[in-house]
Write an enzyme that holds these catalytic residues in place. Structure first.
Site, PDB file in Angstrom:
ATOM      1  N   GLU A 111     -50.806  22.404  -3.544  1.00 20.37           N
ATOM      2  CA  GLU A 111     -51.915  22.619  -4.479  1.00 20.37           C
ATOM      3  C   GLU A 111     -53.013  21.633  -4.166  1.00 20.37           C
ATOM      4  OE1 GLU A 111     -51.398  22.515  -8.760  1.00 20.37           O
ATOM      5  OE2 GLU A 111     -49.500  23.593  -8.617  1.00 20.37           O
ATOM      6  N   GLU A 116     -44.078  19.644 -10.450  1.00 19.03           N
ATOM      7  CA  GLU A 116     -44.552  18.365 -10.979  1.00 19.03           C
ATOM      8  C   GLU A 116     -43.634  17.708 -11.997  1.00 19.03           C
ATOM      9  OE1 GLU A 116     -48.703  18.910 -12.039  1.00 19.03           O
ATOM     10  OE2 GLU A 116     -49.239  18.943  -9.921  1.00 19.03           O
TER      11      GLU A 116
HETATM   12  C1  BDP Z   1     -51.448  20.954 -11.265  1.00 24.04           C
HETATM   13  C2  BDP Z   1     -50.476  21.949 -11.882  1.00 24.04           C
HETATM   14  C3  BDP Z   1     -51.122  23.296 -12.174  1.00 24.04           C
HETATM   15  C4  BDP Z   1     -52.469  23.090 -12.828  1.00 24.04           C
HETATM   16  C5  BDP Z   1     -53.353  22.293 -11.885  1.00 24.04           C
HETATM   17  C6  BDP Z   1     -54.735  22.040 -12.471  1.00 24.04           C
HETATM   18  O1  BDP Z   1     -49.362  22.137 -11.054  1.00 24.04           O
HETATM   19  O2  BDP Z   1     -50.278  24.068 -12.977  1.00 24.04           O
HETATM   20  O3  BDP Z   1     -53.072  24.272 -13.216  1.00 24.04           O
HETATM   21  O4  BDP Z   1     -52.762  21.040 -11.679  1.00 24.04           O
HETATM   22  O5  BDP Z   1     -54.886  21.053 -13.176  1.00 24.04           O
HETATM   23  O6  BDP Z   1     -51.131  19.694 -11.655  1.00 24.04           O
HETATM   24  O7  BDP Z   1     -55.630  22.830 -12.226  1.00 24.04           O
END
Ligand code: BDP
Length: 576
Positions: free
Chosen positions: A487, A398
């Site tokens: 993710e 990110e």
């Molecule tokens: C993403 C990140 C991760 C966070 C996740 C979250 O890459 O590290 O833990 O969001 O917000 O943006 O759970």
């Protein structure tokens, strides 16, 4: 690379410990030894070993003593730290051996001159764990970080002292393919006139290859095709041992080994291929995070994790957001997981750290930061490049790559990685999606998507619609590149149930994961889904976090939420 041959003194155990909040230890001579009633266990983070240290971010001192036998005199002594940080400075018997920045890569210090043979030795380590803007990952303070995981401190991974002769194998690089190609190159220190024997052994110890070569110029090489080897894959993670024996006039001088899997992995025309067959990546973003031990996940817990991932039908994970331990990746080799090995450039909340955005842009142009980012990549690749499990590198998580400065930074990192290891594809996890200016620089587009959680609150349907819209836009812009959903997820507090599904309930998490996975099923350019996250993990304190990030499909102590059962079913309906 490991050695079954070198004499070794393991230094795991209870060490003396002392906080140094005013940073006066060095001035006061603590590196020559210090008094303290505090005890800490190594390997493990210090934070949860005592509630008083939980949120401590500063300097702390460790010491231990050990005996070295007289018979070892004349050998070289190497002190190996598999991971300590954030910044470590090391003294043996009062003599400074060296220092290292970064918690997640190993470092090796020459201790030969400082060791007392036939005597006790005092090892002292100063750890500085402060969060700072010029550290990776960056932040302003313990609870104001660009990254969403706790800044644990300490000696998280094993430490040992190892002895070699003056001539020894310094590094070993291995490349294979699924049809038995084996290229290996050993760098040998003081190798003039010596010979190296490469031996390949199967799981039962039967020898498949034995070749003896010279070490002139300090390098010994083999380049062969081995017949009859079985390829490595998640279904059948066949491993072999490549052993290098260093031979002098009076016999064996050194022996090192690497576990080898014969496999190929490539990206072509929008698809990823393992051993020439298309493969779909099913799995998780993970963390190294465990109750009490912090950034050290004990071996038994790792084994449970891997069996749980297998049970759910996963074949892959990303080492979000730093290189994982040797134990962690050894299991991936052993149990057949395709790993995206990620560096420590985690910049999720980076822009929010600056009131002046011009300053944030400047960060990406700072040559010291670029050098640090390259150093982590260099170290992680050196440490893990021989693993069959590691199929791809991720240079960042990110970054604000809608900015030209950040995109240029990522471009340089991707280029650097390719110069070190041209055999593996490169990616980074993007949260800027169709506004991202760096997607063209990588081989696989990884997208982190949270529609229906951080936006479209409470509406999974609307979230999935936005997610698909954005994915398709990215695909139209880069039609030749495979897309990984790197993710996606929702927080769920275990035990909170609600009908209809509302945010933070187990039902909402399960429903969101289902809608995402079903939403992208059948899009032939989507090559995988990594659920965020495997298990709940600790984070900095903020109003959006209930001590932990709760996006795990397992709790922090590895018990399933509703989503875990569902993911198993969903994964089983995806291609393999
Ligand atoms: C993403 C990140 C991760 C966070 C996740 C979250 O890459 O590290 O833990 O969001 O917000 O943006 O759970």
């Amino acid at each position: 690379m490991r050695s079954p041959f070198r004499p070794k003194i393991e230094l795991s155990g209870f060490w003396r410990f002392k906080l140094d909040p005013r940073g006066e230890g060095e001035r006061e001579g603590w590196h020559r030894g210090f008094e303290s009633c505090d005890v800490v266990y190594v390997p493990s983070s210090w934070n949860e070993q005592n509630p008083l240290w939980d949120g401590y971010d500063g300097v702390a001192w460790y010491s231990t003593s050990f005996y070295v036998r007289k018979e070892l005199e004349g050998k070289l002594a190497w002190l190996v730290f598999k991971g300590a940080g954030y910044h470590a400075r090391v003294w043996l018997n009062g003599e400074l051996l060296g220092e290292h920045e970064g918690s997640f890569t190993q470092f090796k210090l020459d201790a030969t001159r400082a060791v007392r043979f036939g005597d006790f030795n005092l090892l002292v380590v100063r750890i500085d764990n402060r969060v700072a803007l010029d550290r990776l990952p960056p932040g302003l303070s313990f609870n104001r970080t660009a990254f969403d995981f706790l800044q644990y401190g300490g000696i998280h991974r094993p430490v040992y002292l190892e002895f070699t002769e003056r001539s020894y194998v310094d590094s070993l690089v291995v490349e294979t393919d699924h049809e038995g190609a084996l290229k290996a190159e050993a760098r040998v220190a003081n190798g003039a006139g010596l010979r190296a024997r490469f031996r390949l052994l199967d799981g039962r110890g039967a020898e498949l290859l034995s070749e003896e070569v010279g070490c002139d110029g300090g390098v010994a090489r083999v380049d062969r095709r081995v017949s009859g080897v079985k390829p490595w894959s998640p279904e059948e993670p066949n491993l072999y041992t490549l052993r290098v024996e260093l031979l002098g006039e009076r016999g064996l001088l050194d022996m090192v080994e690497e576990r080898v899997g014969f496999r190929s992995f490539k990206v072509e025309k929008g698809r990823v291929y393992l051993n020439e067959k298309p493969v779909y990546l099913k799995g998780f973003g993970r963390h190294e995070d465990f109750p009490v031990t912090g950034k050290h996940v004990p071996g038994a817990a790792l084994v449970r994790d891997f069996y749980l991932m297998k049970k759910l039908g996963a074949n892959s994970f990303r080492t979000s957001h730093y290189p994982y331990s040797d134990e962690h990746l050894d299991l991936a080799d052993e149990m057949g997981f395709l790993v995206i090995l990620e560096s420590t450039v985690c910049l999720s909340g980076f822009t929010g750290l600056f009131s002046d955005q011009a300053k944030a842009r400047e960060w990406f142009k700072d040559p010291r930061i670029l050098e640090k980012a390259k150093a982590v990549l260099r170290e992680m690749i050196e440490q893990h490049r021989n693993r069959p499990s590691v199929v791809m590198y991720s240079v960042a998580n990110e970054p604000p790559t809608d900015w030209e400065e950040a995109a240029e930074f990522v471009r340089q990192l991707a280029e650097y990685v390719r110069s070190l290891d041209p055999t593996r594809p490169v990616t980074f996890a993007s949260h800027r999606h169709s506004r991202d200016r760096a997607l063209g620089f990588v081989d696989v587009i990884s997208l982190n998507v949270y529609f229906g959680w951080y936006s479209e609150w409470g509406s999974i349907e609307e979230g999935v619609r936005r997610m698909l819209e954005e994915l398709k836009r990215v695909h139209e812009m880069h039609p030749d590149k495979p897309v990984l959903l790197a993710e996606f997820g929702a927080d769920a507090v275990a035990g909170v149930h609600w009908d209809p599904p509302v945010m933070w309930s187990e039902e909402y998490q399960a429903e969101l994961l289902k809608s995402y996975i079903e939403g992208v099923r059948g899009l032939e350019w989507v090559v995988g889904v990594h659920v965020w996250n495997f298990a709940d993990f600790r984070t900095p304190q903020s109003p959006g976090r209930a001590v932990l990030n709760r996006k795990g499909v397992f709790t922090r102590d590895r018990q399933p939420k509703l989503a875990a059962h569902l993911v198993r079913d969903l994964f089983s309906r995806l291609p393999s």
